[in-house]
Structure formats: structure tokens, C-alpha cells
Write a protein that holds these residues in place. Structure first.
Motif, mmCIF file in Angstrom:
data_model
loop_
_atom_site.group_PDB
_atom_site.id
_atom_site.type_symbol
_atom_site.label_atom_id
_atom_site.label_comp_id
_atom_site.label_asym_id
_atom_site.label_seq_id
_atom_site.Cartn_x
_atom_site.Cartn_y
_atom_site.Cartn_z
ATOM 1 N N GLU A 44 0.824 -1.206 0.000
ATOM 2 C CA GLU A 44 0.000 0.000 0.000
ATOM 3 C C GLU A 44 0.861 1.260 0.000
ATOM 4 O OE1 GLU A 44 -3.286 1.500 -0.905
ATOM 5 O OE2 GLU A 44 -3.411 -0.575 -0.255
ATOM 6 N N SER A 68 -0.192 -2.227 -4.381
ATOM 7 C CA SER A 68 -1.409 -2.949 -4.014
ATOM 8 C C SER A 68 -2.465 -2.915 -5.113
ATOM 9 C CB SER A 68 -2.009 -2.325 -2.749
ATOM 10 O OG SER A 68 -2.410 -0.995 -3.019
ATOM 11 N N ASN A 70 -4.096 -0.064 -5.723
ATOM 12 C CA ASN A 70 -4.917 1.093 -5.381
ATOM 13 C C ASN A 70 -4.231 2.379 -5.821
ATOM 14 O OD1 ASN A 70 -6.659 -0.707 -4.137
ATOM 15 N ND2 ASN A 70 -5.798 -0.361 -2.106
ATOM 16 N N TRP A 72 -3.842 6.401 -5.005
ATOM 17 C CA TRP A 72 -4.001 7.372 -3.914
ATOM 18 C C TRP A 72 -3.945 8.766 -4.510
ATOM 19 C CZ3 TRP A 72 -2.208 6.692 1.644
ATOM 20 C CH2 TRP A 72 -2.430 5.396 2.095
ATOM 21 N N ILE A 113 -12.921 6.122 -2.121
ATOM 22 C CA ILE A 113 -12.971 6.128 -0.664
ATOM 23 C C ILE A 113 -12.242 7.364 -0.160
ATOM 24 C CG2 ILE A 113 -12.232 4.922 1.433
ATOM 25 C CD1 ILE A 113 -12.242 2.343 -0.344
ATOM 26 N N ASP A 115 -10.278 8.661 2.653
ATOM 27 C CA ASP A 115 -9.549 8.149 3.803
ATOM 28 C C ASP A 115 -9.309 9.242 4.837
ATOM 29 O OD1 ASP A 115 -8.083 5.865 4.980
ATOM 30 O OD2 ASP A 115 -6.354 7.205 4.754
ATOM 31 N N ILE A 121 -8.861 7.297 -2.063
ATOM 32 C CA ILE A 121 -8.307 6.026 -2.547
ATOM 33 C C ILE A 121 -9.264 5.398 -3.543
ATOM 34 C CG2 ILE A 121 -7.547 3.710 -1.891
ATOM 35 C CD1 ILE A 121 -6.809 4.895 0.867
ATOM 36 N N GLU A 123 -9.751 1.901 -5.181
ATOM 37 C CA GLU A 123 -9.295 0.520 -5.060
ATOM 38 C C GLU A 123 -9.228 -0.140 -6.428
ATOM 39 O OE1 GLU A 123 -10.533 -0.896 -0.661
ATOM 40 O OE2 GLU A 123 -12.188 -0.887 -2.103
ATOM 41 N N ASN A 124 -8.180 -0.946 -6.612
ATOM 42 C CA ASN A 124 -7.963 -1.685 -7.865
ATOM 43 C C ASN A 124 -8.124 -0.776 -9.079
ATOM 44 O OD1 ASN A 124 -7.609 -4.204 -6.454
ATOM 45 N ND2 ASN A 124 -9.805 -4.148 -6.103
#
Length: 154
Positions: A44, A68, A70, A72, A113, A115, A121, A123-124
Motif C-alpha cells: 500500500e 497494491s 490502489n 491514492w 474512498i 480516507d 483512494i 481501489e484496484n
């Protein structure tokens, strides 16, 4: 006699410094805090790609793809200034800041998301989604919804 005293002092200092380092490590372990090596190996936190982004409202957004999978996004919300260079001070000046992750998600077509206030974030994340984030910020002031422009004028 002086030689023995100096030797004793040096050995004592070495012993003390070794023990103090060990106690710091064990304190970190006791608190379940990751050490520097663990952080550097965490997928991450390993950046595999950085996406260049233009300045946005006086701030410099950063978009990175992590090992990962993700992505950011780190940026100032609200930005420091609007499209005309007027200072933005709070959420009243930039009401969309409270739901900014939803605006990004709507534009790129996947969930985002939040954070932290300034960390988002994906994801994927795909390459296409990351490029759409860059496009979203490059064109934000033109894309800005009328409802937010009207709130600003009131």
C-alpha cells in the motif's frame, strides 16, 4: 590506571547505547507499530507510478498508483483559490468539498474512498480511471456543477 578507567567508560557507554537501542525497538514492538522496513515493504506504500497533474486552485494534487493496485489521490480540499484566483477559506466557499469523493467517483465511474479530508483512494484502479482523475482536475472549474456555483454567489 587511567587506561583501565577509560576502557571501563568506553565499554560502559557501548553497553548503555546498545541497551537503549534494544529498549526502543522492544517499545515499538510492544505498541504493535510497524518498523521502517515493514512500511517500505507494504504494497500500500510502494509507489509504482506517479501521474503528473497540473496545479489546482493553488495546490498541487498528487496521484500515485501503489503496488497494491490502489490509486491514492492527495490534494487540498477545499483548494486555496477558485478559478478566478479568489481565495477559498472554508466549506462555505467550496461546498462540494464535503462530497468531493462522490464527484470524483461520478466522473471516473467507480467508487472512491475518502480516507482523510485530503486523501482519496481508488481501489484496484485501472490506467483509464487514473487518467480520468487527471482529466477531472484539469477541467474541474469548467465541469463544476451549477448548484455549487450558485452557492458561492449567495
Amino acid at each position: 590506571m587511567k587506561t583501565k578507567t577509560y576502557s571501563f567508560i568506553i565499554v560502559g557507554l557501548l553497553f548503555f547505547s546498545c541497551n537503549s537501542n534494544n529498549s526502543e525497538e522492544s517499545e515499538s514492538t510492544k505498541n504493535n507499530e510497524p518498523n521502517k522496513e515493514e512500511i517500505m515493504e507494504d504494497p500500500e506504500f510502494v509507489i509504482v507510478k506517479e501521474y503528473p497533474m497540473d496545479e489546482w486552485g493553488g495546490a498541487q494534487p498528487e496521484l500515485t498508483l501503489r503496488e497494491s493496485g490502489n490509486a491514492w489521490l492527495i490534494t487540498e480540499v477545499p483548494p486555496f483559490e477558485d478559478e478566478d484566483g479568489n481565495e477559498l477559506f472554508d466549506d462555505e466557499d467550496f461546498p462540494e468539498g464535503l462530497e468531493f469523493e462522490k464527484l470524483i467517483a461520478d466522473y471516473i465511474g467507480t467508487d472512491v474512498i475518502r480516507d482523510d479530508r485530503e486523501v482519496f483512494i481508488i481501489e484496484n484502479a485501472t490506467e483509464e480511471q487514473c487518467l480520468k482523475v487527471v482529466e477531472f482536475f484539469a477541467n474541474y472549474w469548467d465541469l463544476r456543477k451549477e448548484e455549487y456555483k450558485m452557492k458561492k454567489e449567495n
